[in-house]
Design an enzyme around this catalytic site. Sequence first.
Site, mmCIF file in Angstrom:
data_model
loop_
_atom_site.group_PDB
_atom_site.id
_atom_site.type_symbol
_atom_site.label_atom_id
_atom_site.label_comp_id
_atom_site.label_asym_id
_atom_site.label_seq_id
_atom_site.Cartn_x
_atom_site.Cartn_y
_atom_site.Cartn_z
ATOM 1 N N SER A 1 0.786 -1.235 0.000
ATOM 2 C CA SER A 1 0.000 0.000 0.000
ATOM 3 C C SER A 1 0.818 1.287 0.000
ATOM 4 O O SER A 1 0.266 2.371 -0.159
ATOM 5 C CB SER A 1 -0.971 0.023 1.186
ATOM 6 N N LYS B 1 -6.056 4.819 8.033
ATOM 7 C CA LYS B 1 -4.890 5.562 7.540
ATOM 8 C C LYS B 1 -5.172 7.064 7.493
ATOM 9 O O LYS B 1 -4.265 7.868 7.719
ATOM 10 C CB LYS B 1 -4.458 5.018 6.181
#
EC number: 3.4.21.53
Length: 312
Positions: free
Chosen positions: A209, A254
């Site tokens: 990611s 996040k």
Amino acid sequence: MPYYISKPGMAKELEPIVQVENGYPSEGSFELTTIQMGKANIYTYVLADWLDYWSVYKEEEVKRSDETDEEYNVRQMYLMEGSKSNAIMSAFREAEISYETNYEGVYVLSTLEDMPAYEVLQAGDRIVKVNGDKLTSSDQLMTYIQEQKEGSSILLEVVRGEETIETSVKTKMNPENNKIGIGIILVDDISVETDPKVKIDSSTIGGPSAGLMFSLEIYNQLVKEDITKGHMIAGTGTIDEQGNVGAIGGIDQKVVAASESGADIFFAPNENGADDSNYSVALETAEDIGTSMKVVPVDTMEDALNYLKSLQ
């Protein structure tokens, strides 16, 4: 307990992690964002019900059904390595600097129980030759194996850590797909050679990611103009060689991690405008936590670069 708990991690500055030889410095920063994930105990399982942006996952939602902890970790580390290679290629491509790729072999992510390779190969092995012939793709290996009769013995040259070994494995009909195989889950292992050289020390961070943010940091060190323009820029998303940005898990966590770290801007995968895209979830999360951080949708690295070029 047979559960995993995930929660917001941190935003981590990339300039100390990504080093381009003789690269240009920046006034601002690019930040990768992380989530923390670990096995649940009674305390964290109960806590997850009370705390915002803590999530509970069943074990089978995190790992494959027959995947060991070691194989899971190897898979995550390989995904990170692939992410770094793609980031280098996409950054050099945008900077219009040439690079070369080398085929390193077939990388073993895991082995299947009740298949021959289970007792012979390990997660993290790299197969470089089959019956003395150097491999140039995973398709080459799979085609060769499927052309053999069941019970045939195949000689493999394998790199395991710092050691190169030769080992034999027999073929067997895989009941899951009715094809001859040896029982491995594999991917191609490709390395990238560049001038200037690029070093990325991702240590224990796994998964793919961070690809987009690696690309932006590499690009910023390659070109003279500082595209951060003094801003703290976080984000997430996978990247391929062509610079296409892909969706990731835990986008809401996040966003929280980036906001708590003081980021000004957050890049989120747009998924071509899908209703349930990472970007839409990130935007909802940003509104929910009341952050002043700007959430920006991107489908490609070029989208991110165009946004940064418009910044004051």
